[in-house]
Design a protein around this motif. Structure first.
Motif, PDB file in Angstrom:
ATOM      1  N   SER A 103       0.817  -1.213   0.000  1.00 44.03           N
ATOM      2  CA  SER A 103       0.000   0.000   0.000  1.00 44.03           C
ATOM      3  C   SER A 103       0.850   1.262   0.000  1.00 44.03           C
ATOM      4  CB  SER A 103      -0.912   0.007   1.225  1.00 44.03           C
ATOM      5  OG  SER A 103      -0.134   0.135   2.411  1.00 44.03           O
ATOM      6  N   GLY A 104       2.100   1.142   0.440  1.00 41.90           N
ATOM      7  CA  GLY A 104       2.972   2.300   0.503  1.00 41.90           C
ATOM      8  C   GLY A 104       3.020   2.949   1.865  1.00 41.90           C
ATOM      9  N   SER A 105       2.184   2.477   2.791  1.00 44.49           N
ATOM     10  CA  SER A 105       2.158   3.116   4.110  1.00 44.49           C
ATOM     11  C   SER A 105       3.472   2.939   4.864  1.00 44.49           C
ATOM     12  CB  SER A 105       0.999   2.540   4.941  1.00 44.49           C
ATOM     13  OG  SER A 105       1.131   1.130   5.103  1.00 44.49           O
ATOM     14  N   ALA A 106       4.232   1.899   4.498  1.00 45.80           N
ATOM     15  CA  ALA A 106       5.524   1.688   5.143  1.00 45.80           C
ATOM     16  C   ALA A 106       6.533   2.759   4.741  1.00 45.80           C
ATOM     17  CB  ALA A 106       6.073   0.309   4.784  1.00 45.80           C
ATOM     18  N   HIS A 153       2.622   5.516  -1.483  1.00 46.91           N
ATOM     19  CA  HIS A 153       2.203   4.787  -2.693  1.00 46.91           C
ATOM     20  C   HIS A 153       2.663   5.513  -3.956  1.00 46.91           C
ATOM     21  CE1 HIS A 153      -0.191   2.495  -5.509  1.00 46.91           C
ATOM     22  NE2 HIS A 153      -0.731   3.617  -5.947  1.00 46.91           N
ATOM     23  N   LYS A 154       2.620   6.828  -3.923  1.00 49.18           N
ATOM     24  CA  LYS A 154       2.987   7.606  -5.110  1.00 49.18           C
ATOM     25  C   LYS A 154       4.486   7.536  -5.392  1.00 49.18           C
ATOM     26  CE  LYS A 154      -0.588  11.198  -4.636  1.00 49.18           C
ATOM     27  NZ  LYS A 154      -0.793  12.653  -4.362  1.00 49.18           N
ATOM     28  N   TYR A 155       5.282   7.678  -4.355  1.00 49.87           N
ATOM     29  CA  TYR A 155       6.717   7.896  -4.562  1.00 49.87           C
ATOM     30  C   TYR A 155       7.567   6.710  -4.090  1.00 49.87           C
ATOM     31  CZ  TYR A 155       4.668  12.517  -4.884  1.00 49.87           C
ATOM     32  OH  TYR A 155       3.870  13.570  -5.227  1.00 49.87           O
ATOM     33  N   LEU A 187      13.083   4.734  -8.193  1.00 49.16           N
ATOM     34  CA  LEU A 187      13.145   6.038  -7.532  1.00 49.16           C
ATOM     35  C   LEU A 187      12.120   6.105  -6.404  1.00 49.16           C
ATOM     36  CD1 LEU A 187      14.608   8.798  -7.820  1.00 49.16           C
ATOM     37  CD2 LEU A 187      12.621   9.570  -9.140  1.00 49.16           C
ATOM     38  N   THR A 188      12.576   6.460  -5.213  1.00 50.12           N
ATOM     39  CA  THR A 188      11.731   6.446  -4.019  1.00 50.12           C
ATOM     40  C   THR A 188      11.928   7.742  -3.229  1.00 50.12           C
ATOM     41  OG1 THR A 188      11.938   4.037  -3.892  1.00 50.12           O
ATOM     42  CG2 THR A 188      11.165   5.150  -1.917  1.00 50.12           C
ATOM     43  N   TRP A 189      10.863   8.156  -2.540  1.00 48.28           N
ATOM     44  CA  TRP A 189      10.759   9.348  -1.704  1.00 48.28           C
ATOM     45  C   TRP A 189      10.411  10.585  -2.543  1.00 48.28           C
ATOM     46  CZ3 TRP A 189      10.206   7.010   2.524  1.00 48.28           C
ATOM     47  CH2 TRP A 189      11.095   6.036   2.976  1.00 48.28           C
ATOM     48  N   LYS A 190       9.476  11.335  -2.031  1.00 46.98           N
ATOM     49  CA  LYS A 190       8.988  12.534  -2.716  1.00 46.98           C
ATOM     50  C   LYS A 190      10.107  13.537  -2.966  1.00 46.98           C
ATOM     51  CE  LYS A 190       5.227  15.936  -2.403  1.00 46.98           C
ATOM     52  NZ  LYS A 190       4.058  16.359  -1.582  1.00 46.98           N
ATOM     53  N   ASN A 191      10.997  13.691  -1.992  1.00 40.93           N
ATOM     54  CA  ASN A 191      12.105  14.629  -2.177  1.00 40.93           C
ATOM     55  C   ASN A 191      12.967  14.264  -3.374  1.00 40.93           C
ATOM     56  OD1 ASN A 191      11.313  16.159  -0.011  1.00 40.93           O
ATOM     57  ND2 ASN A 191      12.872  15.381   1.411  1.00 40.93           N
ATOM     58  N   ASN A 192      13.154  12.971  -3.626  1.00 41.63           N
ATOM     59  CA  ASN A 192      13.942  12.551  -4.784  1.00 41.63           C
ATOM     60  C   ASN A 192      13.213  12.827  -6.098  1.00 41.63           C
ATOM     61  OD1 ASN A 192      16.297  11.685  -3.537  1.00 41.63           O
ATOM     62  ND2 ASN A 192      15.521   9.612  -3.186  1.00 41.63           N
ATOM     63  N   TYR A 193      11.883  12.747  -6.088  1.00 41.85           N
ATOM     64  CA  TYR A 193      11.120  13.097  -7.289  1.00 41.85           C
ATOM     65  C   TYR A 193      11.252  14.589  -7.575  1.00 41.85           C
ATOM     66  CZ  TYR A 193       8.979   8.508  -7.738  1.00 41.85           C
ATOM     67  OH  TYR A 193       8.768   7.165  -7.961  1.00 41.85           O
ATOM     68  N   ARG A 194      11.298  15.376  -6.522  1.00 43.22           N
ATOM     69  CA  ARG A 194      11.485  16.824  -6.689  1.00 43.22           C
ATOM     70  C   ARG A 194      12.900  17.121  -7.197  1.00 43.22           C
ATOM     71  NH1 ARG A 194      10.079  17.973  -2.021  1.00 43.22           N
ATOM     72  NH2 ARG A 194       7.901  18.492  -2.454  1.00 43.22           N
ATOM     73  N   ARG A 195      13.883  16.469  -6.625  1.00 44.76           N
ATOM     74  CA  ARG A 195      15.267  16.669  -7.055  1.00 44.76           C
ATOM     75  C   ARG A 195      15.474  16.203  -8.493  1.00 44.76           C
ATOM     76  NH1 ARG A 195      18.699  13.215  -3.832  1.00 44.76           N
ATOM     77  NH2 ARG A 195      20.437  14.349  -4.760  1.00 44.76           N
ATOM     78  N   ALA A 196      14.863  15.064  -8.832  1.00 46.10           N
ATOM     79  CA  ALA A 196      14.982  14.555 -10.205  1.00 46.10           C
ATOM     80  C   ALA A 196      14.343  15.525 -11.193  1.00 46.10           C
ATOM     81  CB  ALA A 196      14.335  13.179 -10.318  1.00 46.10           C
ATOM     82  N   SER A 197      13.212  16.109 -10.816  1.00 44.44           N
ATOM     83  CA  SER A 197      12.564  17.106 -11.684  1.00 44.44           C
ATOM     84  C   SER A 197      13.503  18.279 -11.941  1.00 44.44           C
ATOM     85  CB  SER A 197      11.266  17.612 -11.037  1.00 44.44           C
ATOM     86  OG  SER A 197      10.330  16.578 -10.880  1.00 44.44           O
ATOM     87  N   ASN A 198      14.119  18.768 -10.887  1.00 45.15           N
ATOM     88  CA  ASN A 198      15.037  19.898 -11.039  1.00 45.15           C
ATOM     89  C   ASN A 198      16.233  19.523 -11.908  1.00 45.15           C
ATOM     90  OD1 ASN A 198      13.391  21.441  -9.368  1.00 45.15           O
ATOM     91  ND2 ASN A 198      14.545  20.928  -7.509  1.00 45.15           N
ATOM     92  N   GLY A 199      16.784  18.327 -11.675  1.00 43.76           N
ATOM     93  CA  GLY A 199      17.940  17.899 -12.462  1.00 43.76           C
ATOM     94  C   GLY A 199      17.623  17.720 -13.927  1.00 43.76           C
ATOM     95  N   LEU A 200      16.476  17.108 -14.216  1.00 40.45           N
ATOM     96  CA  LEU A 200      16.100  16.898 -15.621  1.00 40.45           C
ATOM     97  C   LEU A 200      15.709  18.200 -16.294  1.00 40.45           C
ATOM     98  CD1 LEU A 200      14.073  13.550 -15.451  1.00 40.45           C
ATOM     99  CD2 LEU A 200      16.470  13.907 -16.046  1.00 40.45           C
TER     100      LEU A 200
END
Length: 205
Positions: free
Chosen positions: A12-15, A30-32, A40-53
């Motif tokens: 479920s992603g709750s962990a 669940h999203k990240y 790719l895991t954790w919301k902060n990494n999705y934000r960092r990846a967005s900035n990098g790309l």
């Protein structure tokens, strides 16, 4: 029952609830979690990846925090986020600098990149890597490959360093000397079939 409960939490992603890493909302886990080629895991990494790309492909090109599903469903995004993480996202920095180290064995370098990607070890993954390596460098595998390449005039040297492609280093092809009896038979056959005759220069074709 406890194993089922733990498995359900991960499914479920709750962990993955962890405000320190950006997962602060109830459905952030669940999203990240685990998307793309390097999971790719954790919301902060999705934000960092967005900035990098966006630095690489233009401002506003990617918003992976809102379009997180593209990391797992768009092969280009999956590959680009994995490449970004490998070079810039890991806590160890550019993992090429780890895997290319010449003062450590290939296995130590491989295990280090696993920790750089996952944050911890993964014995089953190392076992799979060893199995693949043993197949590549095994006497039967290399012996058969060496014989085929030798017939083409290419000498192969077994190499166990990271930079060797497919486990062998190839030398420049050298024309092989063809025995005169084979040339004679080939010429005879060509004459009998009205084909153009074969010519040789000092026994080399």
């Amino acid at each position: 029952m406890q194993a089922y409960w733990l498995n359900s939490k991960y499914l479920s992603g709750s962990a993955y609830y962890n405000p320190t890493n950006g997962n602060s909302a109830s459905d952030d886990g669940h999203k990240y979690k685990g998307r793309g080629l390097l999971h790719l895991t954790w919301k902060n990494n999705y934000r960092r990846a967005s900035n990098g790309l966006n630095d690489a492909y233009g401002a506003g090109t990617y918003d992976l925090v809102n379009d997180f599903i593209s990391v797992s469903e768009n092969p280009i995004v999956a590959a680009r986020t994995a490449a970004w993480y490998w070079k810039n996202g890991s806590a160890w920095g550019n993992l090429n600098s780890i895997v290319d180290r010449v003062n450590y064995s290939d296995q130590i370098n491989f295990e280090a990149t696993i920790r750089g990607v996952r944050g911890g070890g993964d014995p089953p993954r190392v076992a799979t890597w060893n199995s693949i390596r043993n197949t590549i460098y095994g006497p039967n595998s290399y012996g058969n490959m060496g014989k085929v390449l030798s017939a083409l005039g290419i000498t192969a040297i077994p190499t166990k360093r990271y930079h060797a492609q497919f486990g062998v280093s190839l030398n420049k092809m050298v024309l092989q000397r063809c025995p005169a009896v084979i040339l004679a038979e080939a010429g005879k056959l060509a004459h009998e079939t009205a084909s153009a005759p074969l010519y040789a220069d000092n026994g080399i074709v």
